[in-house]
Each structure stands twice: as C-alpha cells, then as structure tokens.
Design an enzyme around this catalytic site. Structure first.
Site, PDB file in Angstrom:
ATOM      1  N   SER A  38       0.809  -1.221   0.000  1.00 22.38           N
ATOM      2  CA  SER A  38       0.000   0.000   0.000  1.00 22.38           C
ATOM      3  C   SER A  38       0.841   1.269   0.000  1.00 22.38           C
ATOM      4  CB  SER A  38      -0.930   0.009   1.215  1.00 22.38           C
ATOM      5  OG  SER A  38      -0.184  -0.116   2.419  1.00 22.38           O
ATOM      6  N   GLY A  76      -1.927  -4.330   1.141  1.00 17.06           N
ATOM      7  CA  GLY A  76      -2.009  -5.539   1.938  1.00 17.06           C
ATOM      8  C   GLY A  76      -1.058  -6.637   1.520  1.00 17.06           C
ATOM      9  N   ASN A 105       3.878  -5.475   5.621  1.00 14.21           N
ATOM     10  CA  ASN A 105       2.716  -6.243   6.088  1.00 14.21           C
ATOM     11  C   ASN A 105       3.120  -7.523   6.810  1.00 14.21           C
ATOM     12  OD1 ASN A 105       0.360  -4.649   5.248  1.00 14.21           O
ATOM     13  ND2 ASN A 105       1.184  -4.956   3.202  1.00 14.21           N
ATOM     14  N   ASP A 186      -4.434   6.747  10.318  1.00 13.92           N
ATOM     15  CA  ASP A 186      -4.122   5.390  10.785  1.00 13.92           C
ATOM     16  C   ASP A 186      -2.697   5.270  11.332  1.00 13.92           C
ATOM     17  OD1 ASP A 186      -2.523   5.378   8.512  1.00 13.92           O
ATOM     18  OD2 ASP A 186      -3.727   3.924   7.426  1.00 13.92           O
ATOM     19  N   HIS A 189       0.109   4.987   7.027  1.00 16.40           N
ATOM     20  CA  HIS A 189       0.275   5.407   5.635  1.00 16.40           C
ATOM     21  C   HIS A 189       0.567   6.906   5.531  1.00 16.40           C
ATOM     22  CE1 HIS A 189      -2.166   1.693   5.356  1.00 16.40           C
ATOM     23  NE2 HIS A 189      -1.371   1.472   4.323  1.00 16.40           N
TER      24      HIS A 189
END
Length: 216
Positions: A38, A76, A105, A186, A189
């Site tokens: 991502s 992801g 991830n 979050d 990111h």
C-alpha cells in the site's frame, strides 16, 4: 481475377499489420517494475498521480528518459504474495529494473522474519534470473511492536541486501514516519504531502542503477 486481387490485397495488409505489430512489441521502452504494498500503491491518496511511484514516472519523463514505470503494488501485499505474483509479472513486463518494496505487512502481522527474508531473497534471485537489476526498499515498524522485533525486522532488509548484493534504500518512510502531520490518521500510511520525501528517499539509490542499465 477480381477476387484474386482482393485476396492478394488483404494478404498484403495482413502482413504489413503483422510486421508493424511485431516491431512495436520487439522494441518497447525498458520497464521498471515496482513490486510493493500500500505504501507504493498510494493507499488513501485522492489521486494515483500523488504517489511516489507516479512522481518517479514524472521525473523520468521530465529528464527525457525512456522508461516504462509499471506499478504492480497491491495494498495488503506480503512478501509471500509478491513472490507468488512475480513470475507472471516478469514474463509480461520483462523489466530491466525491479524495485522490491515489500515486508511491511509481514511485520505488521507479526509473521516469521526468517520466512520474510527467504521470500525477499527468492524475489531478488528470480528477478535477476529474468534479467533485471534489483533495488530493495526497506521499512520500519511502529515502536509499539517492541524493540526486539522491530530491530530484527529492520535488520532483515540490510542482511538480505548484503547477502544478495542488491541495492538498498534502508527505510522508505525516513523523515516521514516521525512527523505525524505527514501521516494519515491510521498512523501507518503517509499523506500526499509526504510523497515527495518518499521519492527523494528512493531516487539517490535508484538513479545510479538507471545509469548502469542505460535507458534507451
């Protein structure tokens, strides 16, 4: 006679079209394949053009360098997922340079770090076997994952780069992750405003590889 002329004309057109298509496929611009998650797919950005990979494409175009930037990043994605997708991408794109931005991830999910390292080595080896130079892009984990795990996680990238001889960007989010105003809510990111810094973290290591390959 009329039918023969029609058939001959159609045959000539077909041969010309076929020949032209072959020439177009035989000499495409060399490809840079970005195999990432991502952070390279532009998660949370309003427009794909804001992402650091798009900024890379823009820099190459501004410099008049004839490269195709193929962003095969998937939000992801893990190192295992990237390794699974890699053969098809190598066959289709024939990249001369592969940017591997995977592992975040794996770390966020607490996956086995030895397996992560093995996957990264396999990605690098297969990319090279297909004729591509490789740039490995590392990352860091948030401190709440514990000092021991976060240190071992970050060390994976350095170790794999040393073992394989791949070029290394130690941390994609260097200068960004420490500044909360450059991170999305979050906390994982980066925002659009952070993307130029991500690009600048990659470019000094990538540029010499482009010179070595030699853009057409």
């Amino acid at each position: 006679m009329f039918r023969l002329l029609l058939f001959t004309g159609a045959l000539l057109l077909a041969l010309i079209s076929s020949s032209g298509a072959s020439v177009a496929r035989a000499d495409p611009a060399p490809a840079i394949l970005v195999l990432g998650d991502s952070l390279s797919a532009g998660y949370g950005l309003a427009r794909p053009s804001e992402g650091w990979v798009a900024l890379l494409d823009g820099r190459l175009r501004e410099a008049g360098l004839d490269w195709r930037v193929v962003n095969a990043s998937v939000s992801g994605e893990t190192t295992a997922g990237g390794l699974t997708r890699l053969p098809t991408l190598l066959e289709r794109e024939r990249p001369e340079l592969v940017i591997v931005q995977l592992g975040a991830n794996d770390g966020l999910r607490g996956l086995d770090l030895e397996r992560m390292a093995a996957n990264l080595r396999a990605i690098i080896e297969r990319s090279r076997a297909a004729g591509g130079r490789v740039l490995l892009v590392g990352n860091r984990l948030p401190p709440n994952y514990g000092a021991d795990y976060t240190e071992r996680f970050q060390a994976v990238f350095k170790t794999v780069a040393e073992e394989t001889g791949a070029a290394l960007v130690p941390a994609l989010l260097a200068g960004v992750a420490e500044r909360w105003e450059l991170m999305q809510p979050d906390g994982v990111h980066p925002t659009a405003a952070a993307q130029p810094q991500l690009f600048e973290n990659v470019w000094p290591v990538l540029a010499p590889l482009l010179d070595d390959v030699g853009a057409r």
